[in-house]
Structure formats: structure tokens, C-alpha cells
Design an enzyme around this catalytic site. Structure first.
Site, PDB file in Angstrom:
ATOM      1  N   SER A   7     -11.392  -1.601   1.952  1.00  0.00           N
ATOM      2  CA  SER A   7     -10.723  -2.031   3.175  1.00  0.00           C
ATOM      3  C   SER A   7     -10.276  -0.802   3.959  1.00  0.00           C
ATOM      4  O   SER A   7      -9.556   0.049   3.440  1.00  0.00           O
ATOM      5  CB  SER A   7      -9.515  -2.901   2.814  1.00  0.00           C
ATOM      6  OG  SER A   7      -8.890  -3.385   3.970  1.00  0.00           O
ATOM      7  N   ARG A  65       0.824  -1.228   0.000  1.00  0.00           N
ATOM      8  CA  ARG A  65       0.000   0.000   0.000  1.00  0.00           C
ATOM      9  C   ARG A  65       0.856   1.275   0.000  1.00  0.00           C
ATOM     10  O   ARG A  65       0.512   2.273   0.630  1.00  0.00           O
ATOM     11  CB  ARG A  65      -0.976   0.016   1.190  1.00  0.00           C
ATOM     12  CG  ARG A  65      -1.929  -1.172   1.219  1.00  0.00           C
ATOM     13  CD  ARG A  65      -2.803  -1.239  -0.046  1.00  0.00           C
ATOM     14  NE  ARG A  65      -3.614  -2.453  -0.058  1.00  0.00           N
ATOM     15  CZ  ARG A  65      -3.293  -3.593  -0.680  1.00  0.00           C
ATOM     16  NH1 ARG A  65      -2.146  -3.677  -1.355  1.00  0.00           N
ATOM     17  NH2 ARG A  65      -4.091  -4.642  -0.644  1.00  0.00           N
ATOM     18  N   GLU A  72      -6.313   3.080   5.969  1.00  0.00           N
ATOM     19  CA  GLU A  72      -5.867   2.938   4.596  1.00  0.00           C
ATOM     20  C   GLU A  72      -6.347   4.104   3.724  1.00  0.00           C
ATOM     21  O   GLU A  72      -5.594   4.627   2.916  1.00  0.00           O
ATOM     22  CB  GLU A  72      -6.352   1.609   4.013  1.00  0.00           C
ATOM     23  CG  GLU A  72      -5.783   1.317   2.632  1.00  0.00           C
ATOM     24  CD  GLU A  72      -6.050  -0.110   2.192  1.00  0.00           C
ATOM     25  OE1 GLU A  72      -6.665  -0.291   1.119  1.00  0.00           O
ATOM     26  OE2 GLU A  72      -5.654  -1.043   2.901  1.00  0.00           O
TER      27      GLU A  72
END
Length: 301
Positions: A226, A176, A296
Site C-alpha cells: 500500500s 502505521r 507509507e
């Protein structure tokens, strides 16, 4: 104070549509947030570069969004300009096993084009609800595949407003994260290398991937996907569930009862609801497990 007339004139010259006082609810998958001062639909890398140079010179706050699938937008809105990389900046060019896409091309659309042309390598990325530019920015991935597995190069606008090219080896791609994360660099195109396969087999793998998503994820509700990054040594969804937080609700925001890794908008959620819920989840998980969860999505304010 934004010089709207000067900005509008530049947009007209570049052929870019500009919209004033746009609701961010209409441009984010979480369906929340206030208004931005102006939103510009980008039509080319060159237009994006010209506009970014102008905005920087005029010291006007700006942000770049694609589909808005990894964004939590503030209830107070955004007191600047949104550069929207969408359908007017979404060309996909296939040359052999190479695909070059504008940053605004939807990742799902690129997967479908690859499938139609018998090109494999993107099957597990099918269904990620974002643009190619956004996917590279965060090195998006699913089911064991990541953007770093297929990307070979990208074009981006640097700190001086110039278009540059960067190879995959220079992108610092990890979980990420990319070299673009948190920096004033704007991805405008992505080039990927795939392999020759059978369209029917590729389509079957894509369908299987989408079926997994539909059965396990709360796709029927607005969300930013997510919500927490995977902590080293465990999984956010597992930790949240073990802490008894499935279904935990603040206002219109809820930890999904279907998949505890997702915070969803059950209806009428505000940014404040979502952030308060996430803060509580982080606090409780830390107290009960010792793990520190990290958001995130990007908070746009």
C-alpha cells in the site's frame, strides 16, 4: 570514506557475512534502487549492537532493512552500510501461547508456526510481506488487525548501542506508527501473546485472508505494498480512483489497475519514476478532493 577493512574484520569476528557493492534491487520488493557500499547479514542481536556501536563511532551512515517490503530505494544507491535482518536472524521460539521472534523472521513464517501450534490471533496478518521487526516498526495491519493487538514486548538497540526491553504500553502504537518510527532505535526481537485455537480453523482463516489479497491486490508485480497512508475520513485508493488515476503511468511505474492504492513496477521502473508518479497523484488528489496523501513506504537514500 568507509573503512571497509576494519568493518570486514569486525564482521569476521562476529561471524556475520559482509557483501560489498550490493544492488538494492535484490533486497527490496519494489525491485529498484542502486548499490549500497556494503551489506551485512546480521546473525544475532548482540552482533547488531556491536556493529551499530562501531558504525556510530566511525560516523558511518547505515540503515536497517528486513525484507525491504516498505522501502523505495534511490536510483543513486545508498552511500553507507545496510544491516540486513534476514534468514540468518530469524529464530522463532514458542512457549505456551507466547511467541518470541528475532526481528528478521518473516511475518508469514511466524503466522504459519502459530497455526501449526494451534495459536490464533495472527490470521489477518498473514500475507503481509515483511519481517516481524518491520511490522512492529510501522504497526502493520490488515483487515481490522494490527501488531498492537498481539505484541507484548520487544527488545531494541538504543541510542547508546545497548539492548533494552520495552513493553507494548510504552510503544506508542497507532496507525502505521510506533515509538521506533523515525528514531535511531533498532528492533531486534518481538514477543507476542496469542490464544489457543484449532489449527484447522486458523488455517482456514489464513487461507481466506490470502485469497482476499490475491483477488484484490496486484501481487504479481513488484511494489512496496500500500503506497499511501489512509487519510482521516477517507481511503487513499478511493480518492485516487475517484480522481481517474487508475492506470496512471510514469516510465515503468504505474497506479495499479487492479487496486489503485498500489503503485507497481510494471517493468524497468526507477525510483525517479515512482516518486514522480506519487508526487503527481498527491497533487491531483489534493486539487480535486482537498485530501493530502502521505507516502507509507520509507525512501532510502
Amino acid at each position: 570514506m568507509i573503512n571497509i577493512s576494519g568493518l570486514s574484520e569486525l564482521c569476521e569476528k562476529l561471524g556475520c557475512e559482509i557483501r560489498h557493492e550490493c544492488s538494492l534491487k535484490d533486497y527490496t520488493t519494489f525491485k529498484l534502487g542502486g548499490n549500497c557500499c556494503a551489506l551485512i547479514n546480521i546473525n544475532s542481536a548482540e552482533s547488531a549492537a556491536e556493529l551499530i556501536k562501531y558504525l556510530r563511532a566511525e560516523e558511518i551512515k547505515y540503515a536497517v532493512i528486513g525484507r525491504g517490503s516498505n522501502i523505495i530505494a534511490s536510483d543513486e544507491g545508498f552511500d553507507g552500510v545496510i544491516l540486513h535482518f534476514g534468514s540468518t536472524f530469524s529464530n522463532i521460539i514458542i512457549n505456551g501461547t507466547t511467541i518470541k521472534c528475532d526481528a528478521g523472521a518473516l511475518l508469514a513464517s511466524v503466522c504459519m508456526q502459530a497455526c501449526r501450534n494451534g495459536l490464533g490471533g495472527m490470521e489477518n496478518l498473514y500475507g503481509i510481506p515483511g519481517t516481524v521487526g518491520g511490522a512492529l516498526y510501522m504497526n502493520a495491519g490488515a483487515y481490522g488487525s494490527e501488531m498492537k493487538n498481539i505484541v507484548v514486548s520487544a527488545e531494541y538497540i538504543d541510542e547508546n548501542g545497548e539492548i533494552q526491553t520495552i513493553s507494548a504500553d510504552e510503544m506508542e502504537l497507532s496507525y502505521r506508527h510506533s515509538i521506533f518510527s523515525g528514531r535511531d532505535l533498532v528492533i531486534v526481537s518481538v514477543t507476542m501473546k496469542l490464544y489457543v485455537g484449532e489449527s484447522s480453523e486458523i488455517k482456514a482463516a489464513m487461507d481466506e485472508c490470502m485469497n482476499k489479497r490475491s483477488s484484490k491486490q496486484p501481487l504479481e508485480y513488484p511494489s512496496a505494498g500500500s503506497t499511501f497512508k489512509r487519510p482521516e475520513g477517507s481511503y487513499a485508493s478511493l480518492l485516487i480512483e475517484q480522481c481517474g488515476l487508475k492506470g496512471f503511468t510514469v516510465g515503468g511505474a504505474q497506479v495499479s489497475e487492479k487496486h489503485s492504492g498500489f503503485v507497481i513496477n510494471k517493468g524497468g521502473a526507477t525510483c525517479a519514476d515512482v516518486l514522480k508518479l506519487c508526487q503527481e497523484v498527491k497533487r491531483i488528489v489534493m486539487e480535486k478532493s482537498g485530501y493530502v496523501l502521505e507516502l507509507e513506504p520509507i525512501i532510502l537514500k
